[in-house]
Design a protein around this motif. Structure first.
Motif, short mmCIF file in Angstrom:
data_model
loop_
_atom_site.label_atom_id
_atom_site.label_comp_id
_atom_site.label_asym_id
_atom_site.label_seq_id
_atom_site.Cartn_x
_atom_site.Cartn_y
_atom_site.Cartn_z
N GLU A 125 -0.10 -9.04 -1.74
CA GLU A 125 0.49 -8.40 -0.83
C GLU A 125 1.85 -8.39 -0.54
O GLU A 125 2.37 -9.83 -0.59
CB GLU A 125 -0.21 -8.65 0.52
N GLN A 128 -2.80 -10.19 -11.19
CA GLN A 128 -3.53 -10.27 -9.75
C GLN A 128 -2.34 -9.43 -9.07
O GLN A 128 -1.14 -9.93 -8.90
CB GLN A 128 -3.74 -11.84 -9.35
N PRO A 138 0.95 -1.23 0.18
CA PRO A 138 -0.03 0.00 0.10
C PRO A 138 0.76 1.11 -0.05
O PRO A 138 1.87 1.28 0.62
CB PRO A 138 -0.79 -0.02 1.16
N PRO A 177 -6.95 8.31 -4.92
CA PRO A 177 -7.58 7.67 -3.71
C PRO A 177 -6.43 6.61 -3.24
O PRO A 177 -6.14 5.60 -4.01
CB PRO A 177 -8.87 7.12 -4.08
N ARG A 178 -5.87 6.48 -1.97
CA ARG A 178 -4.93 5.79 -1.68
C ARG A 178 -5.32 4.37 -1.60
O ARG A 178 -4.77 3.25 -1.85
CB ARG A 178 -4.30 6.10 -0.32
N ASP A 179 -6.59 4.16 -1.16
CA ASP A 179 -7.05 2.69 -1.07
C ASP A 179 -6.78 1.83 -2.47
O ASP A 179 -6.80 0.80 -2.32
CB ASP A 179 -8.58 2.82 -0.75
N TYR A 180 -6.94 2.62 -3.40
CA TYR A 180 -6.83 1.73 -4.59
C TYR A 180 -5.38 1.89 -5.38
O TYR A 180 -5.18 1.37 -6.58
CB TYR A 180 -7.72 2.33 -5.78
N LEU A 181 -4.39 2.31 -4.54
CA LEU A 181 -2.81 2.38 -5.18
C LEU A 181 -1.94 1.42 -4.40
O LEU A 181 -2.13 1.35 -3.18
CB LEU A 181 -2.39 3.82 -5.09
N ARG A 182 -1.09 0.88 -5.17
CA ARG A 182 -0.02 0.03 -4.57
C ARG A 182 1.13 0.46 -4.98
O ARG A 182 1.34 0.81 -6.47
CB ARG A 182 -0.23 -1.39 -4.85
#
Length: 229
Positions: A204, A201, A135, A154-159
């Motif tokens: 983590e 895919q 993340p 939006p950080r929630d959708y970034l890696r």
């Protein structure tokens, strides 16, 4: 998960490191960075074969490293291309035909652990293409060419994407072939599959799996390895 082939692109000269030679030969805890990277896959029971791709002027040095470090799984040391994508394509060609599952991992990422690698293999086994990422911690803004802020992502959708990245050989070869024919260059191998419209895919990753690019990264890597010991 056995019979996995590893391609390690190690042809970059690392100008940001300022060492005057390939950064992967810099010493990290009394061993070259590249030696740490290869050692991990040498010790994995799931890895059958390793190919290291280097710049033409570095091939003899890499072969010496392989010999003195006793890396028995290294099947080939081959010359890379102008860009990373060209080097990976050369590395894939050098793998034995029996290898049908390929992992690409940066030579300058020496901090991946065996436990994290095996966890990645387990979590990606159902996918024909999977990548490791973590993340984003910072706020990320999109700007125009003049530096004006356009919006906040939006950080929630970034890696932040890392390696290893794993692919079925057939789809990886097809992606490289189509990209070469079209003159398309991506920032990593996964981006070639995305360009083709093939699903990738995200799995983590680990925050310590940094790419050693600057002198500050080298200091951080030394500190991390010291803490592990």
């Amino acid at each position: 998960m056995a019979n996995i082939g590893i391609v390690i692109p190690a042809a970059g000269q690392g100008k940001r490191m300022g060492a005057g030679y390939n950064k992967q030969f810099l010493m990290l805890m009394e061993k070259p960075i590249l030696a740490h990277t290869v050692r991990l896959f040498e010790e994995s029971d799931f890895v059958s074969e390793i190919v290291i791709v280097g710049a033409e002027g570095d091939i003899s040095v890499i072969k010496e490293l392989v010999y003195y470090q006793e890396f028995h799984k290294v099947a080939a040391v081959c010359i890379g291309g102008v860009l990373r994508q060209d080097s990976v394509r050369a590395g894939v060609r050098a793998l034995s035909p029996t290898i049908q599952r390929i992992v690409v991992h940066d030579g300058a990422r020496p901090l991946l652990t065996l436990q994290a690698f095996h966890k990645f293999l387990e979590e990606s086994r159902e996918y024909s293409a999977a990548i490791m990422g973590v993340p984003i911690k910072d706020t990320v803004k999109r700007v125009d060419i003049a530096g004006k802020v356009l919006d906040t992502l939006p950080r929630d959708y970034l890696r932040a994407v890392q390696t290893p990245q794993i692919f079925d050989r057939e789809i990886l070869e097809e992606a490289h072939q189509q990209a070469a024919s079209a003159g398309y260059y991506g920032t990593d191998d996964a981006s070639l599959l995305e360009w083709m419209g093939h699903p990738v895919q995200m799995v983590e990753g680990m925050q310590e799996n940094i790419k050693v690019t600057t002198p500050e990264d080298l200091l951080l890597a030394e500190r991390i390895l010291t803490q592990r010991r």
